[in-house]
Scaffold this active site. Structure first.
Site, mmCIF file in Angstrom:
data_model
loop_
_atom_site.group_PDB
_atom_site.id
_atom_site.type_symbol
_atom_site.label_atom_id
_atom_site.label_comp_id
_atom_site.label_asym_id
_atom_site.label_seq_id
_atom_site.Cartn_x
_atom_site.Cartn_y
_atom_site.Cartn_z
ATOM 1 N N VAL A 215 120.090 63.293 52.128
ATOM 2 C CA VAL A 215 120.602 64.658 52.024
ATOM 3 C C VAL A 215 120.412 65.185 50.602
ATOM 4 O O VAL A 215 119.960 66.315 50.398
ATOM 5 C CB VAL A 215 122.084 64.700 52.470
ATOM 6 C CG1 VAL A 215 122.716 66.039 52.139
ATOM 7 C CG2 VAL A 215 122.179 64.420 53.960
ATOM 8 N N ASP B 202 121.991 60.850 39.771
ATOM 9 C CA ASP B 202 122.477 59.656 40.461
ATOM 10 C C ASP B 202 122.862 58.637 39.410
ATOM 11 O O ASP B 202 122.234 58.583 38.346
ATOM 12 C CB ASP B 202 121.341 59.101 41.349
ATOM 13 C CG ASP B 202 121.871 58.256 42.496
ATOM 14 O OD1 ASP B 202 122.554 57.256 42.203
ATOM 15 O OD2 ASP B 202 121.615 58.596 43.664
ATOM 16 N N PHE C 271 122.652 69.659 58.430
ATOM 17 C CA PHE C 271 122.322 69.276 59.813
ATOM 18 C C PHE C 271 120.918 68.698 59.948
ATOM 19 O O PHE C 271 120.400 68.593 61.058
ATOM 20 C CB PHE C 271 122.466 70.495 60.736
ATOM 21 C CG PHE C 271 123.872 71.023 60.804
ATOM 22 C CD1 PHE C 271 124.782 70.486 61.697
ATOM 23 C CD2 PHE C 271 124.287 72.035 59.953
ATOM 24 C CE1 PHE C 271 126.088 70.966 61.757
ATOM 25 C CE2 PHE C 271 125.591 72.520 59.999
ATOM 26 C CZ PHE C 271 126.497 71.985 60.906
ATOM 27 N N GLU D 33 116.495 63.076 60.234
ATOM 28 C CA GLU D 33 115.494 62.237 59.583
ATOM 29 C C GLU D 33 114.183 62.404 60.334
ATOM 30 O O GLU D 33 114.167 62.606 61.549
ATOM 31 C CB GLU D 33 115.929 60.774 59.600
ATOM 32 C CG GLU D 33 117.112 60.530 58.689
ATOM 33 C CD GLU D 33 117.519 59.074 58.617
ATOM 34 O OE1 GLU D 33 116.679 58.196 58.865
ATOM 35 O OE2 GLU D 33 118.692 58.828 58.317
ATOM 36 N N PHE E 278 117.944 66.950 73.751
ATOM 37 C CA PHE E 278 118.857 65.800 73.694
ATOM 38 C C PHE E 278 119.269 65.311 75.070
ATOM 39 O O PHE E 278 120.393 64.886 75.289
ATOM 40 C CB PHE E 278 120.057 66.079 72.782
ATOM 41 C CG PHE E 278 119.691 65.838 71.346
ATOM 42 C CD1 PHE E 278 118.819 66.697 70.700
ATOM 43 C CD2 PHE E 278 120.146 64.728 70.658
ATOM 44 C CE1 PHE E 278 118.403 66.454 69.408
ATOM 45 C CE2 PHE E 278 119.741 64.484 69.354
ATOM 46 C CZ PHE E 278 118.867 65.351 68.730
ATOM 47 N N GLY F 12 120.757 55.664 67.636
ATOM 48 C CA GLY F 12 121.055 54.931 66.402
ATOM 49 C C GLY F 12 121.000 55.884 65.237
ATOM 50 O O GLY F 12 121.188 57.088 65.395
ATOM 51 N N CYS G 16 123.741 58.757 61.328
ATOM 52 C CA CYS G 16 124.744 59.804 61.587
ATOM 53 C C CYS G 16 125.535 59.610 62.876
ATOM 54 O O CYS G 16 126.760 59.479 62.834
ATOM 55 C CB CYS G 16 124.069 61.165 61.611
ATOM 56 S SG CYS G 16 123.434 61.631 60.015
HETATM 57 C C1 UDX Z 1 121.166 63.610 63.689
HETATM 58 C C2 UDX Z 1 121.342 65.105 64.008
HETATM 59 O O1 UDX Z 1 120.313 65.515 64.902
HETATM 60 C C3 UDX Z 1 121.307 65.922 62.734
HETATM 61 O O2 UDX Z 1 121.567 67.283 63.036
HETATM 62 C C4 UDX Z 1 122.379 65.391 61.778
HETATM 63 O O3 UDX Z 1 122.345 66.061 60.553
HETATM 64 C C5 UDX Z 1 122.195 63.906 61.532
HETATM 65 O O4 UDX Z 1 122.166 63.201 62.798
HETATM 66 P P1 UDX Z 1 119.122 61.998 63.075
HETATM 67 O O5 UDX Z 1 120.115 60.894 63.200
HETATM 68 O O6 UDX Z 1 118.235 62.026 61.883
HETATM 69 O O7 UDX Z 1 119.873 63.416 63.130
HETATM 70 O O8 UDX Z 1 118.128 61.967 64.339
HETATM 71 P P2 UDX Z 1 118.084 62.570 65.822
HETATM 72 O O9 UDX Z 1 116.735 63.095 66.038
HETATM 73 O O10 UDX Z 1 119.203 63.483 66.094
HETATM 74 O O11 UDX Z 1 118.212 61.241 66.714
HETATM 75 C C6 UDX Z 1 119.364 60.404 66.667
HETATM 76 C C7 UDX Z 1 119.266 59.303 67.692
HETATM 77 O O12 UDX Z 1 119.412 59.819 69.007
HETATM 78 C C8 UDX Z 1 117.939 58.534 67.691
HETATM 79 O O13 UDX Z 1 118.199 57.168 67.885
HETATM 80 C C9 UDX Z 1 117.198 59.119 68.867
HETATM 81 O O14 UDX Z 1 116.249 58.235 69.421
HETATM 82 C C10 UDX Z 1 118.349 59.364 69.831
HETATM 83 N N1 UDX Z 1 118.063 60.391 70.846
HETATM 84 C C11 UDX Z 1 117.871 61.693 70.468
HETATM 85 C C12 UDX Z 1 118.019 60.033 72.191
HETATM 86 O O15 UDX Z 1 118.188 58.858 72.557
HETATM 87 N N2 UDX Z 1 117.788 61.020 73.115
HETATM 88 C C13 UDX Z 1 117.609 62.302 72.775
HETATM 89 O O16 UDX Z 1 117.413 63.129 73.692
HETATM 90 C C14 UDX Z 1 117.634 62.666 71.416
#
Ligand code: UDX
Length: 437
Positions: A12, A31, A152, A155, A252, A260, A263
């Site tokens: 971030v 940092d 928000f 990664e 989603f 995983g 977040c």
């Molecule tokens: C998430 C939020 O999307 C972001 O807004 C917040 O700031 C931080 O957390 P991130 O953890 O980087 O972001 O990745 P994201 O793309 O959201 O995926 C998170 C996890 O969910 C991954 O393991 C991904 O494989 C899983 N996932 C996502 C699913 O299993 N199915 C989906 O439909 C979407």
């Protein structure tokens, strides 16, 4: 142009600092980790994130982005101080705020004239108030406004998300702070990005409520996928049709081995812990956490069934270790739970990931790592695909079959063609789709 300091150079802090310098402000990323700052000053980016290196380089070259290990001086020189340090999960599920509290103390000791203190890290509801108290207890005459400005970004898409957010949340008590923060994000007005002003507590809650809702969505579709398997339905068709209802939306709803990352797991636990603390439990979120944990274990059970019930003396190739593609992050990745169970059951694990192997080695130094999927699957009795990297989508299934000892594959991301696997003669399973074994 504002003078801005980011404290903390993780995902971030680094993406946010580089992104805000791109908006035209003068940014210092500070940092206490001198080694990290020295590497950044030499142009070395400590995380893998598409587009970040060039964003940093361009803004350093334009003289808008700087790095410093002198946090007090960076605070003194700034109009706005963004707090972007880590909030890891503590043993009780609540977020560990020791880094936040220590930064608040340093800010209190170094405030010299009106400034904005703004938290970007995801912090439990009530933390803003606590940060203000710490600063005022150290520096009773300090002149500052506190802002909660949750981030928000995802990664793997962090730069794009930061520069083109769906919305910006400004949680604060004064109009002056709203105006200053409006200046910081001014370039976003051109895209009509909604800038939402709320109270500090509401802003803190928005971030948790959003992340927990997305986690709920994933756990929900994973449970539907599991039921689809039992009744012979296809979860992709179900999800697609569900998503066409604008109230639900298609995003989603991708089933898999469980979410995983840094977040969702942490934030759902923290929100559930906050609910318990205030005697206002979030049963739905607690259920999403449980479902997610059991989804990871379910993948091991599926694999075991495909391998005639036994892992003993066998070799399994694990393709994909990162918690999602386009990142080298393995925090809370399904691979961690699955590889751990495979190792415990005496399986030889061959692992491959395009970029996450170094991070995985820290946790599993004793499994075998390979430089290509072809080498990893050689002589394996089965293969489990855990991350939807494009190079796995493009695998030649006949080549895969020829390399393996037995043509057995569990595709937990449903990216391989069922038709292709069938015609190549694979024994195959997936998550929630029709099987033609
Ligand atoms: C998430 C939020 O999307 C972001 O807004 C917040 O700031 C931080 O957390 P991130 O953890 O980087 O972001 O990745 P994201 O793309 O959201 O995926 C998170 C996890 O969910 C991954 O393991 C991904 O494989 C899983 N996932 C996502 C699913 O299993 N199915 C989906 O439909 C979407």
């Amino acid at each position: 142009m504002k003078k801005i300091t980011f404290i903390g150079t993780g995902y971030v802090g680094l993406v946010g600092g580089a992104g805000i310098s791109e908006f035209g402000h003068s940014v210092t990323c500070a940092d206490i980790d001198q080694n990290k700052i020295a590497r950044l000053q030499e142009g070395e980016i400590p995380i893998y994130e598409p587009g970040l290196e060039s964003l940093v380089k361009q803004n350093v070259a334009k003289g808008r982005l700087h790095f410093s290990d002198n946090v007090p001086e960076s605070i003194q020189n700034a109009d706005i101080i963004f707090i972007a340090v880590g909030t890891p999960q503590g043993s009780n599920g609540e977020a560990n705020l020791s880094a936040i509290e220590s930064v608040a103390k340093t800010i209190g000791e170094n405030l010299n004239g009106y400034k904005i203190v703004c938290t970007k890290s995801t912090v439990p509801i009530g933390t803003g108030k606590r940060i203000e108290e710490i600063i005022r207890s150290i520096n009773p005459n300090s002149d500052f406004d506190y802002v909660s400005n949750p981030e928000f970004l995802r990664e793997g898409a962090a730069v794009k998300d930061f520069l083109h957010p769906d919305r910006v949340i400004i949680g604060t008590r004064t109009q002056k702070a709203i105006d200053v923060m409006g200046e910081v994000y001014r370039p976003l007005y051109i895209n009509e990005t909604p800038i939402i002003s709320t109270s500090v507590e509401t802003a803190e809650m928005i971030k948790y409520a959003a992340n927990a809702f997305l986690s709920l969505k994933i756990s929900y579709i994973n449970e539907i996928a599991n039921l689809c398997e039992a009744v012979g339905a296809d979860v992709h068709e179900v999800a697609r049709a569900m998503g066409l209802d604008g109230r639900i939306s298609a995003k989603f709803l991708h089933p898999g081995p469980g979410y995983g990352g840094s977040c969702f797991p942490k934030d759902t636990h923290a929100l559930a812990a906050t609910g318990q603390k205030y005697s206002s439990p979030l049963y739905t979120v607690e259920a999403a956490i449980k479902t997610n944990a059991s989804q990871k274990v379910r993948m091991v059970d599926k694999l075991q069934r495909l391998m005639d019930g036994s892992f003993k003396g066998k070799t399994v190739a694990v393709l994909g270790l990162a918690f999602k593609p386009q990142t080298d992050d393995v925090r809370e990745a399904a691979s961690r739970v699955i590889v751990s169970q495979l190792v415990d059951s005496g399986t030889t694990v061959h692992a491959y990931d395009p970029i996450a192997m170094d991070n995985f080695k820290i946790h599993f130094p004793d499994i075998q790592y390979f430089d290509s999927w072809q080498d990893a699957v050689k002589n394996a009795h089965a293969c489990i695909l855990l991350t939807e990297w494009n190079e796995f989508r493009g695998m030649d299934l006949n080549e895969l079959k020829d390399l393996m000892k037995r043509p057995v594959i569990l595709d937990t991301k449903n990216i391989l063609s069922i038709h292709g696997l069938e015609s190549s003669g694979f024994t195959y399973d997936n998550v929630g789709r029709k099987l033609h074994l």
